[in-house]
Enzyme design. Structure first.
Site, PDB file in Angstrom:
ATOM      1  N   HIS A 149       0.996  -0.988   0.192  1.00  0.00           N
ATOM      2  CA  HIS A 149      -0.306  -0.285   0.068  1.00  0.00           C
ATOM      3  C   HIS A 149       1.183   0.866  -0.067  1.00  0.00           C
ATOM      4  O   HIS A 149       2.167   1.508   0.543  1.00  0.00           O
ATOM      5  CB  HIS A 149      -0.810  -0.236   1.190  1.00  0.00           C
ATOM      6  CG  HIS A 149      -1.816   0.741   1.488  1.00  0.00           C
ATOM      7  ND1 HIS A 149      -1.551   2.628   1.460  1.00  0.00           N
ATOM      8  CD2 HIS A 149      -3.283   0.693   1.031  1.00  0.00           C
ATOM      9  CE1 HIS A 149      -2.939   2.892   1.975  1.00  0.00           C
ATOM     10  NE2 HIS A 149      -3.887   2.195   1.180  1.00  0.00           N
ATOM     11  N   ASP A 226       3.068  -5.079   7.379  1.00  0.00           N
ATOM     12  CA  ASP A 226       2.086  -3.802   7.575  1.00  0.00           C
ATOM     13  C   ASP A 226       1.028  -5.257   7.868  1.00  0.00           C
ATOM     14  O   ASP A 226       0.832  -5.720   6.350  1.00  0.00           O
ATOM     15  CB  ASP A 226       1.605  -3.643   6.482  1.00  0.00           C
ATOM     16  CG  ASP A 226      -0.010  -2.823   6.348  1.00  0.00           C
ATOM     17  OD1 ASP A 226      -1.026  -2.796   6.826  1.00  0.00           O
ATOM     18  OD2 ASP A 226       0.396  -1.474   4.841  1.00  0.00           O
ATOM     19  N   GLN A 229      -4.578  -5.960   6.819  1.00  0.00           N
ATOM     20  CA  GLN A 229      -5.684  -6.496   5.962  1.00  0.00           C
ATOM     21  C   GLN A 229      -5.391  -7.727   6.811  1.00  0.00           C
ATOM     22  O   GLN A 229      -6.054  -9.109   6.255  1.00  0.00           O
ATOM     23  CB  GLN A 229      -5.035  -6.452   4.969  1.00  0.00           C
ATOM     24  CG  GLN A 229      -5.522  -5.329   3.715  1.00  0.00           C
ATOM     25  CD  GLN A 229      -7.512  -5.336   3.848  1.00  0.00           C
ATOM     26  OE1 GLN A 229      -7.876  -5.636   4.801  1.00  0.00           O
ATOM     27  NE2 GLN A 229      -7.216  -3.502   3.405  1.00  0.00           N
ATOM     28  N   LYS A 252     -11.150  -1.788   9.834  1.00  0.00           N
ATOM     29  CA  LYS A 252     -10.780  -3.009   9.251  1.00  0.00           C
ATOM     30  C   LYS A 252     -11.341  -4.064  10.387  1.00  0.00           C
ATOM     31  O   LYS A 252     -11.325  -4.859   9.369  1.00  0.00           O
ATOM     32  CB  LYS A 252      -9.903  -2.902   8.255  1.00  0.00           C
ATOM     33  CG  LYS A 252      -9.918  -1.449   7.254  1.00  0.00           C
ATOM     34  CD  LYS A 252      -8.218  -1.855   6.684  1.00  0.00           C
ATOM     35  CE  LYS A 252      -7.114  -1.395   5.789  1.00  0.00           C
ATOM     36  NZ  LYS A 252      -8.607  -0.256   4.892  1.00  0.00           N
ATOM     37  N   CYS A 392      -5.044   1.842  -4.424  1.00  0.00           N
ATOM     38  CA  CYS A 392      -3.474   2.324  -2.908  1.00  0.00           C
ATOM     39  C   CYS A 392      -2.367   1.822  -3.157  1.00  0.00           C
ATOM     40  O   CYS A 392      -1.426   1.938  -2.240  1.00  0.00           O
ATOM     41  CB  CYS A 392      -3.517   3.435  -1.536  1.00  0.00           C
ATOM     42  SG  CYS A 392      -5.013   4.782  -1.011  1.00  0.00           S
TER      43      CYS A 392
END
Lengths: 434, 152
Positions: A149, A226, A229, A252, A392
């Site tokens: 991202h 990261d 997700q 999220k 993104c």
């Protein structure tokens, strides 16, 4: 308070954890609304998830009955608000397996969490007495990947430009997997930090971590994941992953916007210079200089989003009640079902892994000759909400030779009926643009 | 929401069979515009001759709305006096930012009246305006080049 909507039960003879999707859906009133005359089919949880009644009501209750500023009041409300805020920290820290709550810094979102580390490293680079692990200069290297991202690309570009360090990256294979074939050449003695995505927000790929973590340890670098997700969708344990930093965001994972988190090993938080300066992050302030509070307060200048942090804690309660294994399995089944159905659509190409192995429930695709903007518009007319664009992650699009993609993403409240609605709506797209 | 209001036949026709597409010589200026939210891109070239838009050529990638809009732009502005082209551009811009409340003048906008429905979809207004803003940019540069050429 409504009853917890998630019955976790193991069906006899089946060794997988199950969730009761109908009961879960009852906790999300938005799923009953109509969009353009159709029942809403929400397939955009990778952008932001919907929020259950439990979270919304708990935040309302907190604001209406416990509201006060945290960490600076002797009064009862202040104590209650601080308990709510710090209690949320403890829940979120435990949720990702952190050894202690102080290893979890509340931020605004994943982007701020990445920037916090990048700016701490920039500050360290300017201070010869700072911890050498955090200091960057010419000859040093930062490693990311081509499937990041933008929030895990741009902060490192800025840091490298400002320190003279070099940015390197892992590529992506044709099948949408992280290319680790040259791991030992990419991660070397010069590497100071490796930061890459746990689950790609565009490809859906769940990346391997063991080999990378091992190589990072070999060369004495730091490792950041990261997990924006992954934390919402699967069990994540920072100790098992052997990471130094892990970033994720509340909105999220059934929580509100405006609250995210940075996990970092405590001794690293102690070594890191502060990022934002201000109230709450100090030990003492004199006109000639200041000393700083111990972490995590050192990194939480100013009044934090208190109600939002509390809401995130309630979201974590909800996810744990359903069970992260059950959520992961539910999404795996939905993804397998969706991949099977999508390949039957003429002219459709999956961007990312085509099998439901080593991937999550976030599926990007390209329809031959039809722009994703047009796909998204027709799907919306049918009540099917997907994300279109570059998500993104422009370098990932470039890698697969598409300007943008259409992305359907699943969560615990989605059903195979909704996948069917997507497929039917895609027929409509082909009729309009065929 | 009515899809046929957005995707009018005229728009789909221009999208499937665009007019004047492809970058051509000569040109005095070109402009490259991108829509950062969706990654759509367009390059527009302008060739001015005696106060006239002697050629406007373009190429790009994008959705049906942005591509059809560029094709309509070619039909409307190519061969027109620059001053007149600017009037058309202003009328089109006004229509697109009018939230669907502006009544388009068919004499000025011709096929572009089909975009009236797009104005009701805020997410798509940028798509429709992409090539027009690139034209505006390129025309301004071409005029500047023209003027500095005259004075030297």
């Amino acid at each position: 308070m409504t009853t917890p909507g998630a019955a976790v039960a193991t069906e006899p003879g089946i060794a997988v954890p199950r969730l009761d999707v109908a009961a879960i859906r009852a906790d999300f009133p938005i799923l009953d609304r109509e969009v353009n005359g159709h029942r809403l089919v929400y397939l955009d949880s990778a952008a932001t998830s919907q929020k259950p009644l439990q979270v919304v009501e708990a935040m309302r209750d907190f604001a209406l009955t416990h509201n006060a500023n945290v960490s600076r009041s002797v009064h009862t409300l202040g104590t209650e608000a601080t308990e709510g805020y710090e209690g949320a920290r403890a829940k979120v820290a435990a949720f990702i397996g952190a050894a202690r709550p102080e290893e979890l810094v509340f931020t605004k979102n994943s982007t701020e969490s990445v920037n916090l580390v990048a700016y701490a490293m920039l500050a360290a680079s300017l201070d010869p007495k700072a911890d050498p692990r955090l200091r960057l200069g010419p000859g040093d290297e930062v490693v990311i990947s081509e499937m990041e991202h933008h929030s895990n690309i741009v902060p490192w570009q800025l840091l490298c430009e400002r320190t003279g360090a070099t940015l390197k990256w892992f590529g992506i294979t044709e099948h949408g997997r992280l290319d680790l074939s040259n791991l030992d050449e990419v991660v070397t003695e010069r590497t100071k930090l490796v930061s890459y995505v746990h689950q790609s927000n565009l490809l859906g790929t769940v990346n391997p971590t063991v080999a990378v973590a091992q190589r990072v340890r070999e060369v004495g670098a730091l490792l950041m994941l990261d997990a924006s997700q992954s934390v919402p969708h699967m069990p994540v344990d920072v100790v098992e992953l052997d990471v130094d930093f892990l970033v994720f965001t509340g909105h999220k994972m059934l929580g509100p916007t405006g609250i995210g988190a940075l996990y970092a090993r405590h001794e690293l938080l102690e070594a890191m210079p502060p990022f934002l300066g201000g109230g709450s992050m100090i030990e003492t302030v004199a006109m000639t200089g200041s000393t700083y509070a111990p972490p995590p307060a050192k990194f939480e200048a100013g009044t934090p989003p208190i109600t939002e942090a509390y809401g995130l804690g309630v979201a974590v309660d909800y996810l744990q009640r359903v069970g992260m294994d059950a959520i992961k399995w539910h999404e795996k089944e939905l993804t397998a079902y969706a991949l099977d159905a999508l390949v039957t659509v003429p002219g459709l190409r999956i961007i990312g892994p085509e099998v439901a192995v080593g991937r999550g429930g976030c599926v990007s695709f390209h329809l031959d000759g039809i722009h994703p903007h047009d796909v998204g518009q027709v799907l919306d007319a049918e009540g099917v909400e997907v994300r279109v664009g570059h998500h993104c992650a422009k370098p990932t699009c470039v890698r697969f030779g598409v300007p943008s993609t259409t992305r359907a993403s699943f969560y615990l409240y989605n059903t195979t009926d909704e996948v069917d609605a997507l497929i039917t709506a895609l027929d409509k797209v082909r009729k309009v643009f065929g | 929401m009515r899809l046929d209001e957005l995707y009018q036949e005229i728009i789909l026709d221009h999208y499937k069979r665009p007019h004047g597409r492809g970058l051509r010589e000569p040109f005095e200026a070109e402009a490259h515009h991108v829509n950062p939210t969706c990654g759509d891109e367009i390059t527009v070239r302008v060739h001015l001759d005696g106060g006239k838009v002697a050629d406007v050529s373009y190429d790009g990638v994008g959705c049906s709305i942005s591509q059809a809009s560029a094709s309509v732009l070619f039909d409307l502005l190519n061969g027109k006096a620059l001053a007149e082209a600017m009037v058309t551009l202003e009328a089109f811009t006004e229509l697109m930012v009018g939230k669907g409340e502006v009544e388009p003048d068919e004499d000025v906008l011709e096929d572009a009246v089909a975009f009236a429905g797009v104005a009701k979809y805020p997410a798509r207004v940028k798509c429709a305006l992409l090539s027009w803003m690139a034209f505006k940019d390129a025309a301004a540069r071409a005029t500047a080049a023209d003027e500095s050429g005259e004075s030297s």
